[in-house]
Design a protein around this motif. Sequence first.
Motif, PDB file in Angstrom:
ATOM      1  N   LEU A 193       0.823  -1.213   0.000  1.00 39.15           N
ATOM      2  CA  LEU A 193       0.000   0.000   0.000  1.00 39.15           C
ATOM      3  C   LEU A 193       0.852   1.257   0.000  1.00 39.15           C
ATOM      4  O   LEU A 193       0.520   2.248  -0.659  1.00 39.15           O
ATOM      5  CB  LEU A 193      -0.931   0.009   1.207  1.00 39.15           C
ATOM      6  N   LYS A 194       1.957   1.209   0.778  1.00 42.63           N
ATOM      7  CA  LYS A 194       2.808   2.394   0.853  1.00 42.63           C
ATOM      8  C   LYS A 194       4.149   2.013   1.460  1.00 42.63           C
ATOM      9  O   LYS A 194       4.231   1.089   2.257  1.00 42.63           O
ATOM     10  CB  LYS A 194       2.143   3.492   1.703  1.00 42.63           C
ATOM     11  N   THR A 195       5.198   2.719   1.068  1.00 42.30           N
ATOM     12  CA  THR A 195       6.533   2.533   1.639  1.00 42.30           C
ATOM     13  C   THR A 195       6.943   3.809   2.360  1.00 42.30           C
ATOM     14  O   THR A 195       6.810   4.910   1.808  1.00 42.30           O
ATOM     15  CB  THR A 195       7.555   2.176   0.552  1.00 42.30           C
ATOM     16  N   PHE A 196       7.417   3.646   3.595  1.00 44.44           N
ATOM     17  CA  PHE A 196       7.778   4.783   4.444  1.00 44.44           C
ATOM     18  C   PHE A 196       9.269   4.764   4.754  1.00 44.44           C
ATOM     19  O   PHE A 196       9.890   3.696   4.857  1.00 44.44           O
ATOM     20  CB  PHE A 196       7.041   4.717   5.789  1.00 44.44           C
ATOM     21  N   ASP A 197       9.829   5.940   4.953  1.00 48.12           N
ATOM     22  CA  ASP A 197      11.125   6.049   5.616  1.00 48.12           C
ATOM     23  C   ASP A 197      10.837   5.872   7.110  1.00 48.12           C
ATOM     24  O   ASP A 197      10.000   6.580   7.676  1.00 48.12           O
ATOM     25  CB  ASP A 197      11.745   7.427   5.343  1.00 48.12           C
ATOM     26  N   ALA A 198      11.518   4.909   7.743  1.00 47.23           N
ATOM     27  CA  ALA A 198      11.167   4.539   9.113  1.00 47.23           C
ATOM     28  C   ALA A 198      11.235   5.720  10.081  1.00 47.23           C
ATOM     29  O   ALA A 198      10.427   5.805  11.023  1.00 47.23           O
ATOM     30  CB  ALA A 198      12.077   3.408   9.601  1.00 47.23           C
ATOM     31  N   LYS A 199      12.157   6.613   9.861  1.00 44.48           N
ATOM     32  CA  LYS A 199      12.302   7.738  10.800  1.00 44.48           C
ATOM     33  C   LYS A 199      11.202   8.777  10.644  1.00 44.48           C
ATOM     34  O   LYS A 199      11.064   9.670  11.498  1.00 44.48           O
ATOM     35  CB  LYS A 199      13.674   8.388  10.643  1.00 44.48           C
ATOM     36  N   ASP A 200      10.401   8.657   9.576  1.00 44.82           N
ATOM     37  CA  ASP A 200       9.362   9.656   9.312  1.00 44.82           C
ATOM     38  C   ASP A 200       7.953   9.150   9.580  1.00 44.82           C
ATOM     39  O   ASP A 200       6.974   9.785   9.163  1.00 44.82           O
ATOM     40  CB  ASP A 200       9.457  10.136   7.851  1.00 44.82           C
ATOM     41  N   THR A 201       7.828   7.999  10.252  1.00 42.61           N
ATOM     42  CA  THR A 201       6.495   7.448  10.521  1.00 42.61           C
ATOM     43  C   THR A 201       6.437   6.925  11.943  1.00 42.61           C
ATOM     44  O   THR A 201       7.413   7.004  12.694  1.00 42.61           O
ATOM     45  CB  THR A 201       6.150   6.346   9.502  1.00 42.61           C
TER      46      THR A 201
END
Length: 510
Positions: A485-493
Amino acid sequence: MLENDKSIAVYMKNITKKFGDFTANDNIDLDVKRGEIHSLLGENGAGKSTLMNMLYGMYSPTSGDIYINGEKKEFKDPNDAIKAGLGMVHQHFMLIEPFTIVENIILGMEPVSGGKIDIKKAREDVMELANRYGFKIDPDAKIEDISVGTQQKVEILKVLYRGADILIFDEPTAVLTPQEIDELIEIITNLSNEGKSVIIITHKLKEIKRMADRCTIIRRGKKIDTVNVKDVTEAELADMMVGRAVHLDVNKKPQNPGDTILTVENLVVKDARDVNKLKGFNLDVKAGEIHGIAGVDGNGQSELIDALTGLRSIESGKVTFNGKDITNKTPREIIDSGLNSIPEDRQVRGLVLDFTIAENMILKNYNKEAFSHKGILKSKEIREYSKKLVKNYDVRPNNIDYFAGSLSGGNQQKVILAREISDDPDLLIAAQPTRGLDVGAIEYIRNFLIEQRDKGKAVLLISFELDEIMALSDRISVIFDGQILKTFDAKDTDEREIGLYMAGGNDEEE
């Protein structure tokens, strides 16, 4: 005297269990009150399951006595324990998959009418029991068609059907989703409120804090202490269990990602029932990163692992690794390309339990010149290699002639880790790498994954433990219904945002 105290449901006095020269339990005392939720905490191999197997009649103590509700008991087998009001829900469920739920529950205690099994009465009795405890089940569903969480409810209903007042749970949340864990805690709390005594073997400190009244800590076969859970912190429990300070907070160097090493494009993969489980799945993984896949169990994770490792056919789409197309290549070809994996189920996919540690260490490399010549294994070289890995990866016991099936879960995982990482793969797929492990083993394995990342290797982490995904990953992709569904930068979520997507939501639903 606890021996005669009828308010004590279980009293195990001076229990010692030896297997040859090895002492698994050393003079342990354990008391469990009626209506209490009592946790048994210890590292893998500390002796917790051995102690409970004696309580359930699977082993006999070398010395010591067992009292149930103030009466001394000697259990020759589990049937004796069941008659005394005990029931055990094992970590690996003991269900017959082609049978229905009701057939599994009544097995061995079938109601009979006119010389035949009265399946109508059986179904009524099972549903009455299920409704009493708030279990939503279809009694006619086959085990092979239901979720892991529902299978566990069947196991609980099995012991309740047999009249258990003392229930033993061995690692009950090891294979459950967060939602199923919440349901189980509610079930266990209700059982306690009804006056039943519950003993829980677990490594999960958060769950001990959430539901247990008291906790007994065992270390290397000896009882360390019994504490009131409300009076101790998770960190204090961990320290008592391991005998040292344990650090589960992950300290990672700043990421220095390299080139994309794995590309998955529009992957379509079917499950065992010939239904599309991955539906146009896309993913990329870079060298020097830990890329986490977050998602509730059953959204295509298992099929993804099988497809990437050559264990399941890819219907359409493409997998590129190190610049080469590895779509539908054989497992041997994929391994030789530099892609290794820690499988989801260490006992089914990771090890041959009837093989020794040494034999398991070379499962993938037995055909290489270092270990064989013209089809003849080189015993000396294999033993030297295995001893080195056992030492480097702290496998206990350090006897390479031990059978893998006799090791604790944590040490089985270390054998797999040693075998997979010693090949120096460019990409390591780590599927549920810390499932069912104690905090010491978790710390150990997480540090190894970070070490791989810091060496410039790629790690694809697939875990149902959201806190593990958040702690280890540099990027996080959320899988739902066979797609990312979506890929995040871990430090931004954060966990809230990731959890929203795990449930199939999106930012617009906030």
